[in-house]
Design a protein around this motif. Structure first.
Motif, mmCIF file in Angstrom:
data_model
loop_
_atom_site.group_PDB
_atom_site.id
_atom_site.type_symbol
_atom_site.label_atom_id
_atom_site.label_comp_id
_atom_site.label_asym_id
_atom_site.label_seq_id
_atom_site.Cartn_x
_atom_site.Cartn_y
_atom_site.Cartn_z
ATOM 1 N N PHE A 106 35.476 33.707 33.850
ATOM 2 C CA PHE A 106 37.127 33.107 34.397
ATOM 3 C C PHE A 106 37.957 34.164 34.276
ATOM 4 O O PHE A 106 38.190 34.943 33.327
ATOM 5 N N ILE A 107 38.475 34.236 34.910
ATOM 6 C CA ILE A 107 39.967 35.048 35.238
ATOM 7 C C ILE A 107 40.821 34.400 35.379
ATOM 8 O O ILE A 107 41.388 33.436 36.032
ATOM 9 N N ARG A 108 42.082 34.350 34.972
ATOM 10 C CA ARG A 108 43.073 34.060 35.028
ATOM 11 C C ARG A 108 44.647 34.882 36.111
ATOM 12 O O ARG A 108 44.549 35.889 36.103
ATOM 13 N N LYS A 109 45.344 34.318 36.380
ATOM 14 C CA LYS A 109 46.735 34.661 37.086
ATOM 15 C C LYS A 109 47.337 34.807 36.079
ATOM 16 O O LYS A 109 47.616 34.175 35.109
ATOM 17 N N PRO A 110 48.077 35.479 36.722
ATOM 18 C CA PRO A 110 48.636 36.610 37.730
ATOM 19 C C PRO A 110 47.023 38.005 37.371
ATOM 20 O O PRO A 110 47.143 37.732 36.165
ATOM 21 N N PHE A 111 46.592 38.289 37.786
ATOM 22 C CA PHE A 111 45.894 39.090 38.283
ATOM 23 C C PHE A 111 46.182 40.390 37.158
ATOM 24 O O PHE A 111 47.027 41.094 37.673
ATOM 25 N N ASN A 112 45.177 40.977 36.436
ATOM 26 C CA ASN A 112 45.642 42.380 36.388
ATOM 27 C C ASN A 112 44.017 43.625 37.044
ATOM 28 O O ASN A 112 42.933 42.622 36.640
ATOM 29 N N ALA A 113 44.515 44.205 38.201
ATOM 30 C CA ALA A 113 43.414 44.668 38.891
ATOM 31 C C ALA A 113 42.562 45.119 38.031
ATOM 32 O O ALA A 113 41.100 45.019 38.361
ATOM 33 N N SER A 114 42.523 45.602 36.409
ATOM 34 C CA SER A 114 41.315 46.995 36.558
ATOM 35 C C SER A 114 40.721 45.743 35.880
ATOM 36 O O SER A 114 39.119 46.107 35.734
ATOM 37 N N GLN A 115 40.720 44.670 35.148
ATOM 38 C CA GLN A 115 40.452 43.731 34.317
ATOM 39 C C GLN A 115 39.442 42.537 35.516
ATOM 40 O O GLN A 115 37.893 42.964 35.856
ATOM 41 N N VAL A 116 39.841 42.787 36.414
ATOM 42 C CA VAL A 116 39.353 42.452 37.751
ATOM 43 C C VAL A 116 38.274 42.746 38.067
ATOM 44 O O VAL A 116 36.967 42.509 38.286
#
Length: 312
Positions: A106-116
């Motif tokens: 589960f990924i929350r917005k706004p994105f952290n590019a490295s985390q994605v």
């Protein structure tokens, strides 16, 4: 120096084009990145070309992300594709709900590019490991052919497809004649080499992409021939028997020939035969019929094929 692309197919699902653009930039290093802006498009694209990973927004215009995920997991052809949910919602209940439904992250917005990128890479690695283990569990170690587990799944699937499209399916079962005496005479190493050679002939002997070859047990092989009437299955069986005999593998302990031969049983499922509405498609009648035909071939003197029908 340009960084090499990562071999993976991703499907991004979000009804906000700006989010699609952001994710596309973050994940631009992957070889295939497709996108859908609705749940219905996501399901269609996933079935058209199986992705390695789906990033799915929790709320879409035509249906919720939960509904899309439920539909994905209910379809056996795409159920194993991992799903990462993406959402601006902060409620822990939503995260729990999607994970319980079968999502892997589960990924929350706004994105952290490295985390994605890190989370996508982690799930792709896990999927590759899972795919490798699944493949190993369905492959015969000696011959490299699919094993009995893969054969059973494939036969059931082909019979269902044949029933829905009103087609025939033929099943060919082959045994190496007097194989036990071959092993006793020449030893285990030679017996394994014999089986590997027979397997290679059978594998190369089926010529259509949809045909399926498996090793069922010690010296027994099976060939599934979709959209093939009984006469076609019988023709394939006899051709395979001839090609196996042409290997000229010596077998001085056989009462049939001075070299290795095989017997074959052929049975055909006729989808046109009436059956009860909504009745489940059972592969056992076809399996039994092919086994009975094989037994007849052995009783008739071996090194030949016999044909029997099965209504399923």
């Amino acid at each position: 120096m340009k960084k090499s692309a990562v071999e993976a197919s991703l499907l991004l699902v979000d009804d906000d084009p700006s989010i699609i653009q952001v994710l596309s930039r973050i994940l631009s290093d992957y070889t295939t990145v497709r996108f859908a802006t609705s749940g219905s498009d996501a399901l269609r694209l996933a079935k058209e070309a199986l992705p390695d990973l789906i990033l799915l927004d929790a709320q879409l215009g035509d249906m919720s992300g939960l509904e899309v995920c439920e539909a994905l997991k209910a379809d056996l052809s795409i159920a194993d594709v991992p799903v990462i949910f993406v959402s601006s919602h902060q409620e822990a209940e939503l995260e729990v709900a999607v994970l319980q439904m079968g999502a892997v992250d589960f990924i929350r917005k706004p994105f952290n590019a490295s985390q994605v990128t890190a989370r996508v890479n982690t799930q792709l690695k896990l999927k590759r490991l899972s795919d490798d283990l699944r493949k190993l569990s369905r492959v015969d170690g000696l011959t490299g052919l699919p094993n009995s587990r893969a054969w059973e799944d494939t036969l059931t699937r082909e019979l269902l497809r044949a029933s829905e499209s009103n087609q025939a399916v033929s099943l060919v079962m082959l045994d190496v004649d007097c194989f036990k005496s071959f092993e006793n005479l020449y030893g285990r190493k030679a017996a394994d080499a014999c089986l590997a050679a027979v397997a290679e002939v059978v594998r190369r002997g089926v010529r259509r992409p949809g045909d399926f070859v498996a090793r069922l047990d010690n010296d027994r092989f099976a060939v599934i021939l979709p959209d093939t009437p009984p006469e076609g299955g019988f023709h394939v069986a006899n051709r395979l028997l001839g090609e196996i005999e042409a290997l000229n593998i010596s077998h001085q302990g056989s009462p049939v020939s001075r070299h290795v031969t095989c017997s074959a049983g052929v049975a055909s499922f006729d989808a046109a035969v009436p059956r009860e509405p909504d009745a489940a498609v059972d592969h056992e009648p076809l399996h039994r019929a092919a086994g009975s035909a094989l037994a007849q071939a052995k009783q008739a003197g071996r090194a030949q094929a016999c044909l029997m029908s099965a209504t399923g």
